[in-house]
Enzyme design. Structure first.
Site, PDB file in Angstrom:
ATOM      1  N   GLU A  34       0.794  -1.174  -0.080  1.00  0.00           N
ATOM      2  CA  GLU A  34      -0.017   0.033   0.101  1.00  0.00           C
ATOM      3  C   GLU A  34       0.928   1.204  -0.186  1.00  0.00           C
ATOM      4  OE1 GLU A  34      -3.052  -0.082  -1.223  1.00  0.00           O
ATOM      5  OE2 GLU A  34      -3.698  -1.391   0.559  1.00  0.00           O
ATOM      6  N   HIS A  35       0.375   2.260  -0.795  1.00  0.00           N
ATOM      7  CA  HIS A  35       1.305   3.502  -0.876  1.00  0.00           C
ATOM      8  C   HIS A  35       2.557   3.204  -1.469  1.00  0.00           C
ATOM      9  CE1 HIS A  35      -1.536   6.591   0.229  1.00  0.00           C
ATOM     10  NE2 HIS A  35      -2.031   5.731   1.089  1.00  0.00           N
ATOM     11  N   ASP A  37       3.083   2.169  -4.906  1.00  0.00           N
ATOM     12  CA  ASP A  37       2.672   1.945  -6.212  1.00  0.00           C
ATOM     13  C   ASP A  37       3.490   3.199  -6.872  1.00  0.00           C
ATOM     14  OD1 ASP A  37       0.848   3.500  -5.616  1.00  0.00           O
ATOM     15  OD2 ASP A  37      -0.538   2.781  -7.105  1.00  0.00           O
ATOM     16  N   GLY A 120     -15.702   6.276  -2.370  1.00  0.00           N
ATOM     17  CA  GLY A 120     -14.786   6.583  -1.279  1.00  0.00           C
ATOM     18  C   GLY A 120     -14.518   5.386  -0.062  1.00  0.00           C
ATOM     19  N   GLY A 122     -12.242   3.001  -0.860  1.00  0.00           N
ATOM     20  CA  GLY A 122     -11.053   2.407  -1.045  1.00  0.00           C
ATOM     21  C   GLY A 122     -10.943   1.087  -1.961  1.00  0.00           C
ATOM     22  N   SER A 126     -12.690   5.089  -8.520  1.00  0.00           N
ATOM     23  CA  SER A 126     -12.386   6.144  -9.415  1.00  0.00           C
ATOM     24  C   SER A 126     -11.801   5.376 -10.698  1.00  0.00           C
ATOM     25  CB  SER A 126     -11.610   7.096  -9.107  1.00  0.00           C
ATOM     26  OG  SER A 126     -10.452   6.493  -8.448  1.00  0.00           O
ATOM     27  N   GLU A 158      -6.553  10.697 -14.122  1.00  0.00           N
ATOM     28  CA  GLU A 158      -6.680  11.036 -12.645  1.00  0.00           C
ATOM     29  C   GLU A 158      -5.792  12.080 -12.099  1.00  0.00           C
ATOM     30  OE1 GLU A 158      -7.951   7.786 -10.546  1.00  0.00           O
ATOM     31  OE2 GLU A 158      -7.600   8.899  -8.541  1.00  0.00           O
ATOM     32  N   ASP A 170      -4.185   0.973  -9.192  1.00  0.00           N
ATOM     33  CA  ASP A 170      -5.552   0.751  -9.629  1.00  0.00           C
ATOM     34  C   ASP A 170      -5.930   0.513 -11.197  1.00  0.00           C
ATOM     35  OD1 ASP A 170      -5.508   1.488  -6.742  1.00  0.00           O
ATOM     36  OD2 ASP A 170      -6.570   3.059  -7.084  1.00  0.00           O
ATOM     37  N   TYR A 220      -3.641  12.616   0.106  1.00  0.00           N
ATOM     38  CA  TYR A 220      -2.849  11.618  -0.503  1.00  0.00           C
ATOM     39  C   TYR A 220      -1.680  12.474  -1.392  1.00  0.00           C
ATOM     40  CZ  TYR A 220      -1.963   8.104  -4.225  1.00  0.00           C
ATOM     41  OH  TYR A 220      -1.606   7.233  -5.039  1.00  0.00           O
TER      42      TYR A 220
END
Ligand code: GLA
Length: 384
Positions: A34-35, A37, A120, A122, A126, A158, A170, A220
């Protein structure tokens, strides 16, 4: 055909007196990574069976007409006057804009869409919105982009109008997912492997805190900036090119006094999480789910204490699992600041787990919990 696909089809044909083409674009889960990429790390996402359904066809004009079924909102825009707007429209308009920036010959079209992933939460609604529209435009106007090019296009989309400087995870999972498989993606090279998702005796259960996260709110991008600041510092100090070259978080300890505490903490988390994801991939290959679950807990700890993207509700949901033997791993999933936890739960105890967690959550926060037992699915595709 799925009920939502039927619905967008019906609304489209009644509204435009024409037959649309139909597309499905999935959300994603992420097992671990997580976080990282946008920090040249590794991630382990899978596309899921929930997402966004599109009915779309060209209309031989220069106008694009959209109907968002879930908001009951129409809007139209001339293809040559696409510009940044507010809210969810940006996710669509930015995709169209990226095709124009590539000089792809797209013209007017009609589009009706609706989905079954809560925004929203997770699960990347989007990327599902972006991916479905990009895939449909690529098909309908014969633009010739491949799936990886489409994922990159959606990532740029995005970044652009919505101004969320996301990584590639994603959008990549949305385009490249395969049912019953999880991806191990190297976010630096985009090399990837598929692993069969064999969770013998276990299920993946998401618990939705109902705390609405909005990555567009800026936190973010702030995390990303901290990492960039840390990386440019280490490039000069350690003569490295990327967080993955640091290998061990102990190697940055001597520099702690020279760094802003929040920048140091983010860098420490990223180095540890890159290592954890590599280990987790080995655990999954060896079918060692217990070890995999322990790594998930360690990720949550890092996201909460070092990266600071958790919240009281998510921490509570993860803590609750510690006294439940049926749960072997739990952590917040996705960007954070709200949304879901992902849990590895013994198959025969899933109902009990959901009931206990829901009761405790209601008692503590006076709020209902939604739970989803996850199924993987394929990447974005046309529904024939
Ligand atoms: C969001 C972003 C992804 C990734 C995750 C955190 O979902 O869109 O690129 O950074 O957060 O892992």
């Amino acid at each position: 055909m799925n009920a939502i696909a039927n619905r967008v089809h019906k609304i489209f044909s009644e509204s435009f007196s024409a037959e649309p083409r139909l597309f499905f674009s999935p959300g994603r889960i992420n097992l671990i990574g997580e976080h990282v990429d946008y920090n040249d790390g590794f991630v382990m996402p899978a596309a899921i069976d929930k997402g966004v359904y599109y009915a779309l066809e060209k209309n031989e004009t220069d106008e694009c007409h959209f109907y968002a079924v879930d908001f009951d909102e129409w809007f139209s825009v001339a293809i040559l006057s696409i510009s940044k707007q507010s809210g969810w429209k940006n996710y669509l308009l930015s995709v169209v804009n990226e095709f124009l920036l590539l000089n792809k010959k797209i013209k007017g079209f009609n589009c009706v869409f609706s989905g079954d992933i809560p925004r929203g939460s997770g699960i990347s609604s989007s990327a599902a919105v972006e991916g479905g529209l990009a895939f449909a435009l690529n098909e309908v106007f014969d633009c010739g982009l491949d799936r990886v090019e489409l994922a990159r296009l959606c990532q740029r989309a995005e970044h652009n109008f919505p101004n969320v400087k996301c990584g590639i995870m994603d959008q990549f999972a949305n385009m490249m997912g395969k049912q019953d498989n999880v991806l191990l993606l190297d976010c630096k090279s985009l090399e990837h492997q598929y692993f069969p998702l064999q969770l013998d005796g276990y299920k993946i259960v998401l618990l939705n805190s109902g705390v609405h996260h909005s990555l567009a709110s800026g936190e973010y991008n702030i995390r990303r900036q901290r990492c960039e600041e840390g990386m440019s510092f280490f490039k000069t100090k350690l003569n490295i090119q990327s967080f993955r070259d640091i290998h061990n978080a102990d190697n940055i300890l001597p520099y702690k006094p020279e760094m802003k505490p929040e920048v140091y903490d983010c860098c420490k988390y990223v180095i540890e999480e890159i290592g954890r994801t590599k280990k987790a991939a080995t655990c999954l290959q060896q079918n060692d789910l217990i070890a995999f679950g322990k790594l998930m807990y360690a990720t949550h700890e890092g996201l909460s204490k070092l990266y600071q993207v958790s919240c009281e509700e998510l921490d509570f949901l993860v803590e609750q699992t510690l006294s439940n033997d049926a749960v072997i791993g739990s952590r917040l999933m996705g960007g954070g600041f709200g949304g879901c936890t992902i849990n590895l739960v013994a198959e025969n105890a899933v109902d009990d787990f959901i009931a206990k967690a829901s009761g405790a959550y209601l008692h503590k926060f006076n709020r209902n919990l939604e739970a989803y037992v996850m199924q993987t699915g394929n990447g974005t595709s046309e529904i024939k």
